[in-house]
Design a protein around this motif. Structure first.
Motif, PDB file in Angstrom:
ATOM      1  N   ASN A  40       0.874  -1.174   0.000  1.00 44.95           N
ATOM      2  CA  ASN A  40       0.000   0.000   0.000  1.00 44.95           C
ATOM      3  C   ASN A  40       0.909   1.221   0.000  1.00 44.95           C
ATOM      4  O   ASN A  40       1.855   1.283   0.785  1.00 44.95           O
ATOM      5  N   VAL A  41       0.630   2.175  -0.866  1.00 41.49           N
ATOM      6  CA  VAL A  41       1.448   3.384  -0.945  1.00 41.49           C
ATOM      7  C   VAL A  41       0.578   4.582  -0.568  1.00 41.49           C
ATOM      8  O   VAL A  41      -0.526   4.746  -1.095  1.00 41.49           O
ATOM      9  N   TYR A  42       1.104   5.385   0.343  1.00 36.89           N
ATOM     10  CA  TYR A  42       0.399   6.573   0.816  1.00 36.89           C
ATOM     11  C   TYR A  42       1.314   7.777   0.669  1.00 36.89           C
ATOM     12  O   TYR A  42       2.532   7.664   0.818  1.00 36.89           O
ATOM     13  N   GLU A  43       0.725   8.921   0.393  1.00 42.45           N
ATOM     14  CA  GLU A  43       1.504  10.158   0.290  1.00 42.45           C
ATOM     15  C   GLU A  43       2.006  10.598   1.663  1.00 42.45           C
ATOM     16  O   GLU A  43       3.154  10.978   1.817  1.00 42.45           O
ATOM     17  N   GLU A  44       1.121  10.571   2.649  1.00 45.52           N
ATOM     18  CA  GLU A  44       1.430  11.092   3.981  1.00 45.52           C
ATOM     19  C   GLU A  44       1.161  10.024   5.042  1.00 45.52           C
ATOM     20  O   GLU A  44       0.269   9.190   4.878  1.00 45.52           O
ATOM     21  N   ALA A  45       1.883  10.094   6.137  1.00 48.51           N
ATOM     22  CA  ALA A  45       1.739   9.109   7.211  1.00 48.51           C
ATOM     23  C   ALA A  45       0.323   9.086   7.788  1.00 48.51           C
ATOM     24  O   ALA A  45      -0.184   8.023   8.147  1.00 48.51           O
TER      25      ALA A  45
END
Length: 176
Positions: A122-127
């Motif tokens: 899973n890739v997210y921009e922000e924590a």
């Protein structure tokens, strides 16, 4: 703590997120997940020595055969997280693992099948975007419950899958 002596959290830091197909290690991580409910993974992981001591070195067959007097003994260990529901859940989960091993060949095969045998990225921009529950963890938790597991809600299941490397959450913007 002496210099060069490993911290009781070293195994946690060295294991977290590394893919494993070892049924015993998966059982350990599931147990940490069970006991972390209402606490933190780090707090529960800090009890590894107590888990190993009280649950027959996390031998799945031996834990599955534990009896009520074993639960009482564990409840009297001051080093243990003394929650009878979580202790009983660990025993029940060992029994569920044995049943899953018969049906799927191993607990690992059963679990890793949910992610196609490879870590799910899973890739997210922000924590702050990283969830503690996903549709996948909801489905896995539901299926685990059908197979007799307990204390495996979608949050615990998601953290267990992350701890065992089945799910990898990547945050692109680590600054700010």
């Amino acid at each position: 703590m002496k210099k060069n002596q490993p911290s009781k959290f070293d195994w946690y830091h060295n294991q977290w997120g590394k893919p494993t197909h070892d049924d015993r290690l998966l059982f350990i991580l599931l147990t940490v997940g069970t006991f972390q409910a209402g606490l933190s993974w780090k707090a529960a992981a800090g009890k590894l020595d107590a888990f190993l001591r009280n649950f027959h070195n996390m031998d799945i067959q031996k834990v599955a055969a534990m009896m009520p007097d074993d639960v009482e003994r564990i409840l009297n260990d001051p080093e243990m997280i003394r929650n009878p529901r979580k202790i009983n859940a660990t025993i029940q989960n060992a029994q569920a693992i044995l049943a899953v091993q018969k049906e799927y060949g191993s607990f690992s095969e059963y679990m890793w099948d949910f992610v196609g045998g490879v870590p799910h990225l899973n890739v997210y921009e922000e924590a702050y975007e990283v969830p503690n529950v996903t549709p996948l963890s909801k489905n896995v938790a539901k299926d685990m419950k059908k197979h007799g597991f307990t204390f495996v809600g979608p949050v615990v299941t998601y953290m267990f899958m992350k701890a065992s490397g089945m799910i990898q959450d990547e945050v692109l913007n680590r600054e700010g």
